[in-house]
Design an enzyme around this catalytic site. Structure first.
Site, PDB file in Angstrom:
ATOM      1  N   GLU A 124       0.909  -1.418  -0.108  1.00  0.00           N
ATOM      2  CA  GLU A 124       0.176  -0.127   0.003  1.00  0.00           C
ATOM      3  C   GLU A 124       0.787   1.449  -0.047  1.00  0.00           C
ATOM      4  O   GLU A 124       0.517   2.261  -0.718  1.00  0.00           O
ATOM      5  CB  GLU A 124      -0.836  -0.093   1.347  1.00  0.00           C
ATOM      6  CG  GLU A 124      -1.748   1.209   1.295  1.00  0.00           C
ATOM      7  CD  GLU A 124      -2.849   1.269   0.236  1.00  0.00           C
ATOM      8  OE1 GLU A 124      -3.770   0.251  -0.064  1.00  0.00           O
ATOM      9  OE2 GLU A 124      -2.872   2.192  -0.651  1.00  0.00           O
ATOM     10  N   GLY A 129       2.421   7.439  -0.895  1.00  0.00           N
ATOM     11  CA  GLY A 129       2.478   7.749   0.561  1.00  0.00           C
ATOM     12  C   GLY A 129       1.661   7.169   1.519  1.00  0.00           C
ATOM     13  O   GLY A 129       1.265   5.761   1.365  1.00  0.00           O
ATOM     14  N   ILE A 131      -1.629   7.803   1.151  1.00  0.00           N
ATOM     15  CA  ILE A 131      -2.794   7.860   0.460  1.00  0.00           C
ATOM     16  C   ILE A 131      -3.229   6.390   0.634  1.00  0.00           C
ATOM     17  O   ILE A 131      -2.811   5.650  -0.110  1.00  0.00           O
ATOM     18  CB  ILE A 131      -3.001   8.665  -0.520  1.00  0.00           C
ATOM     19  CG1 ILE A 131      -2.519   9.875  -0.723  1.00  0.00           C
ATOM     20  CG2 ILE A 131      -4.515   8.572  -1.221  1.00  0.00           C
ATOM     21  CD1 ILE A 131      -2.258  10.721  -2.092  1.00  0.00           C
ATOM     22  N   LYS A 200       5.478   4.236 -10.063  1.00  0.00           N
ATOM     23  CA  LYS A 200       4.128   4.274  -9.430  1.00  0.00           C
ATOM     24  C   LYS A 200       3.162   4.039 -10.435  1.00  0.00           C
ATOM     25  O   LYS A 200       1.944   3.311 -10.180  1.00  0.00           O
ATOM     26  CB  LYS A 200       3.882   5.434  -8.688  1.00  0.00           C
ATOM     27  CG  LYS A 200       4.872   5.521  -7.375  1.00  0.00           C
ATOM     28  CD  LYS A 200       4.819   6.938  -6.696  1.00  0.00           C
ATOM     29  CE  LYS A 200       5.486   6.993  -5.298  1.00  0.00           C
ATOM     30  NZ  LYS A 200       6.100   8.365  -5.076  1.00  0.00           N
ATOM     31  N   GLY A 298       6.953  11.196   2.916  1.00  0.00           N
ATOM     32  CA  GLY A 298       7.265  11.527   4.208  1.00  0.00           C
ATOM     33  C   GLY A 298       7.323  10.514   5.277  1.00  0.00           C
ATOM     34  O   GLY A 298       6.529   9.491   5.062  1.00  0.00           O
TER      35      GLY A 298
HETATM   36  N1  HSE Z   1      10.559  10.345  -3.112  1.00  0.00           N
HETATM   37  C1  HSE Z   1       8.925   9.818  -3.227  1.00  0.00           C
HETATM   38  C2  HSE Z   1       8.003  11.227  -3.210  1.00  0.00           C
HETATM   39  C3  HSE Z   1       8.653   9.135  -1.912  1.00  0.00           C
HETATM   40  O1  HSE Z   1       8.867  12.227  -3.077  1.00  0.00           O
HETATM   41  O2  HSE Z   1       6.936  11.165  -3.619  1.00  0.00           O
HETATM   42  C4  HSE Z   1       7.336   8.628  -1.774  1.00  0.00           C
HETATM   43  O3  HSE Z   1       7.170   7.713  -2.605  1.00  0.00           O
END
Ligand code: HSE
Length: 401
Positions: A124, A129, A131, A200, A298
């Protein structure tokens, strides 16, 4: 007692420990048993850390400990992270990860192995992150045929663009702050050049469309080409510049996926996604558009998603969660250069020259004397390239309403 091991005690791994300690009562209640971190595997020196007693260097101890039911892989990358994930699954342990690079490149293999072994491979935290997006796609939206998914999928680059525009930060200042806040990848090139978004959108494509989309098949641009000049011109015609990942399922079964900066119309909710926030729009054939919004990077937001997976794994020790897809390849991919949209163009050609080539286009007002900014009709990249080869192009971005 439900024993787990954390592999990699960096930003996310230590965040997982922090969330487990902070919310231990609620986590135990939700998992219907106490969740205990039995080991932390990391080769670095943690002398003096409150977790010194849990730190080990030898992964084989975890692998051979039948009490450890779930392994949390927060190492990152596709080297040792892949090896330890495979070994954990082969040892009959579920694996929870935040590692998007690993899921995007080896997710098919890892989910297939998890299925064979009757355990879970959960990720997940790999997209958006904190969400919730993986579960909503695979569960809440399961009644839909998903046609398209797009959005802001990288907190670091969105933070940089926002800081530059709103607070007048330089690129380097904004990147330094993103690194200090724990948003950026170990090598921030992965953020800036768009590779993180690419990974992603590959994961989301696999979940939405049922076939693995390998990152090397997805054309990817980062934010290096975005200038403050273009941001200002975009603003003057009612748009913001955002780095988007986008994937579309076509009627012929092929998938078009790409990553690029776009001009997004200010009325589009994605346009209002600022700072480290991510926003993801899923277009289903029953629900229409649904948008997911929240902290995209984060320590604690990402750990929040990891710990939710740990709880889920604890509740599904003997019942697998359905989370897998078919393999994919170049034959599944539709050329993103054939997707049609309007284009934002900044050129040193005159408006008259532009009109002579493009016909009746729409010009931005207030341009500097030596440049012209215009937006084209809806055409694909190949058609645009033929026309644009006749003028000097300073900037070129896709547009979405
Ligand atoms: N480096 C990634 C970002 C971390 O800034 O979205 C989260 O996947």
């Amino acid at each position: 007692m439900f024993d787990i091991a954390i592999l990699g005690f960096g930003t996310v791994g230590s965040g997982v420990m922090e969330v487990i300690e902070k919310n231990s009562d609620m986590i135990s209640q939700n998992a219907a048993q106490e969740v205990r971190v039995k080991y932390i595997v990391d080769v670095r020196d943690f002398t003096g850390s409150p977790y010194e007693d849990l730190i080990i260097r030898d992964f084989a101890i975890v692998e051979n400990d039948p009490d450890v039911k779930v392994v949390i892989e927060t190492i990152g990358g596709v080297g040792v992270a892949l090896e330890f994930s495979l070994r954990s699954l082969r040892a009959g342990k579920s694996v929870v990860t935040s590692n998007k690079e690993l899921v995007a490149t080896h997710g098919y293999e890892l989910t297939r192995l998890a299925r064979e072994k009757g355990v879970n491979y959960l990720f997940e935290a790999s997209v958006g992150g904190g969400i919730p997006i993986i579960r909503p796609i695979t569960q809440c939206l399961a009644a839909n045929k998903i046609k398209e998914i797009y959005g802001i999928l990288n907190g670091t680059t969105n933070y940089i663009l926002t800081e530059m525009v709103k607070n007048g930060a330089t690129f380097d200042q904004a990147l330094g702050q993103a690194q200090a806040n724990g948003y950026a990848e170990a090598n921030p090139d992965a953020d800036i050049k768009g590779h993180d978004v690419c990974r992603k959108i590959c994961i989301l494509s696999a979940l939405c469309f049922g076939h693995h989309v390998y990152p090397n098949l997805v054309p990817t641009e980062g934010i290096e080409s975005v200038t403050l000049t273009d941001i200002a011109y975009a603003g003057s015609i009612g748009y913001k510049i955002k780095l988007l990942g986008r994937a579309i399922s076509r009627e012929d079964g092929k998938i078009a996926a790409y990553v690029a900066p776009h001009l997004v119309r200010e009325e589009n909710l994605i346009s209002g996604v600022e700072g480290v926030m991510n926003g993801i729009v899923v277009r289903g054939n029953a629900i229409g558009d649904v948008m997911f919004y929240g902290a995209g990077a984060g320590k604690l937001p990402t750990a929040s998603a990891v710990v939710a997976d740990i709880i889920d794994a604890a509740k599904h020790v003997s019942a697998r969660k359905w989370l897998s897809w078919e393999d994919g390849g170049p034959e599944m991919i539709y050329d993103a250069d054939l997707l049609e949209n309007a284009w934002y163009v900044r050129t040193s050609a005159t408006p008259e020259q532009v009109k002579g080539i493009f016909g009746d286009v729409s010009f931005a007002g207030g341009c500097k004397a030596e440049e012209t900014v215009f937006t084209t009709a809806v055409i694909n990249k190949k058609q645009a390239d033929v026309l644009l080869s006749k003028i000097p192009v300073l900037s070129l971005f896709r547009m979405v309403d």
